[in-house]
Write a protein that holds these residues in place. Structure first.
Motif, PDB file in Angstrom:
ATOM      1  N   UNK A  66     -11.622  10.706  -3.484  1.00 30.51           N
ATOM      2  CA  UNK A  66     -11.157  10.810  -2.102  1.00 30.51           C
ATOM      3  C   UNK A  66     -11.443   9.566  -1.262  1.00 30.51           C
ATOM      4  N   UNK A  67     -12.057   8.550  -1.849  1.00 33.35           N
ATOM      5  CA  UNK A  67     -12.345   7.329  -1.085  1.00 33.35           C
ATOM      6  C   UNK A  67     -11.026   6.750  -0.577  1.00 33.35           C
ATOM      7  N   UNK A  68     -10.963   6.410   0.711  1.00 33.48           N
ATOM      8  CA  UNK A  68      -9.689   5.977   1.296  1.00 33.48           C
ATOM      9  C   UNK A  68      -9.259   4.571   0.881  1.00 33.48           C
ATOM     10  N   UNK A  72     -11.122   0.760  -0.241  1.00 34.26           N
ATOM     11  CA  UNK A  72     -10.901   0.182  -1.565  1.00 34.26           C
ATOM     12  C   UNK A  72     -10.379  -1.249  -1.448  1.00 34.26           C
ATOM     13  N   UNK A  73      -9.458  -1.460  -0.534  1.00 35.96           N
ATOM     14  CA  UNK A  73      -8.901  -2.804  -0.308  1.00 35.96           C
ATOM     15  C   UNK A  73     -10.008  -3.757   0.131  1.00 35.96           C
ATOM     16  N   UNK A  98      -6.934   6.534  -7.645  1.00 35.24           N
ATOM     17  CA  UNK A  98      -5.701   7.188  -7.196  1.00 35.24           C
ATOM     18  C   UNK A  98      -5.269   6.835  -5.772  1.00 35.24           C
ATOM     19  N   UNK A  99      -6.158   6.319  -4.929  1.00 33.57           N
ATOM     20  CA  UNK A  99      -5.795   5.989  -3.547  1.00 33.57           C
ATOM     21  C   UNK A  99      -5.522   4.504  -3.322  1.00 33.57           C
ATOM     22  N   UNK A 100      -5.609   3.710  -4.355  1.00 38.70           N
ATOM     23  CA  UNK A 100      -5.361   2.280  -4.199  1.00 38.70           C
ATOM     24  C   UNK A 100      -3.880   2.042  -3.949  1.00 38.70           C
ATOM     25  N   UNK A 101      -3.552   1.249  -2.919  1.00 35.69           N
ATOM     26  CA  UNK A 101      -2.144   0.945  -2.666  1.00 35.69           C
ATOM     27  C   UNK A 101      -1.508   0.266  -3.883  1.00 35.69           C
ATOM     28  N   UNK A 102      -0.256   0.586  -4.130  1.00 34.98           N
ATOM     29  CA  UNK A 102       0.451   0.062  -5.301  1.00 34.98           C
ATOM     30  C   UNK A 102       0.448  -1.463  -5.313  1.00 34.98           C
TER      31      UNK A 102
END
Length: 130
Positions: A66-68, A72-73, A98-102
Motif C-alpha cells: 500500500x505504499x504510495x 516510491x518515486x 504494484x503502486x509504482x508509476x508505469x
C-alpha cells in the motif's frame, strides 16, 4: 510497558488510520516497524515511514503493497543519487511494486534494475502479499 502496548497497536489490523499516523512518528523503532508492516496502515503513514532515518523501517515500508507512488518515486530518486548504477537494492523492489508509476517502472527496467524476469522474486513477493 507503554511502548509494548504501542507495538501491539501497530500490529493490530483494527487500529484506526488516525492512530497509525501517530504511531508512524513513535520514538520506539519496533512501533514504526510494525506500522510499516501492517497492511491496514494508511498510505500517508507509509509515506512518512519511507522517509524514516532507520533503514529497517524504510525497507519494511517499501515491502508494504500500500505504499504510495509518490513515496516510491522519491525513494528511487534518492537511491539513484546515492548509488548511481553501482547497485539497485531498493529500486529493484520499487520497479516491481504494484503502486509504482508505469513510466518509472519502464525507466528502472531499462536501467537494468531487474534482470531476473520472468521469475522475479520481488514480483512474486508483491503478488503473494498484495
Amino acid at each position: 510497558m507503554a511502548g509494548y502496548r504501542r507495538v501491539l497497536e501497530a500490529r493490530d489490523h483494527w487500529t484506526s488510520a488516525a492512530r497509525f499516523r501517530v504511531l508512524a512518528r513513535d520514538e520506539i523503532r519496533p512501533v514504526r516497524l510494525y506500522v510499516a508492516r501492517n497492511p491496514m496502515a494508511p498510505a500517508d503513514a507509509l509515506a512518512l515511514l519511507m522517509a524514516d532515518d532507520d533503514t529497517s523501517v524504510t525497507w519494511n515500508a517499501l515491502l508494504n503493497p500500500k505504499t504510495p507512488a509518490a513515496a516510491l518515486v522519491k525513494s528511487a530518486a534518492a537511491e539513484a543519487k546515492e548509488l548511481g548504477t553501482s547497485g539497485f537494492p531498493r529500486r529493484h523492489y520499487i520497479a516491481c511494486h504494484p503502486n509504482t508509476p508505469v513510466a518509472l517502472q519502464v525507466t528502472l527496467l531499462r536501467a537494468g534494475v531487474c534482470d531476473c524476469r520472468p521469475t522475479c522474486y520481488a514480483e512474486t513477493y508483491y503478488a503473494r502479499n498484495g
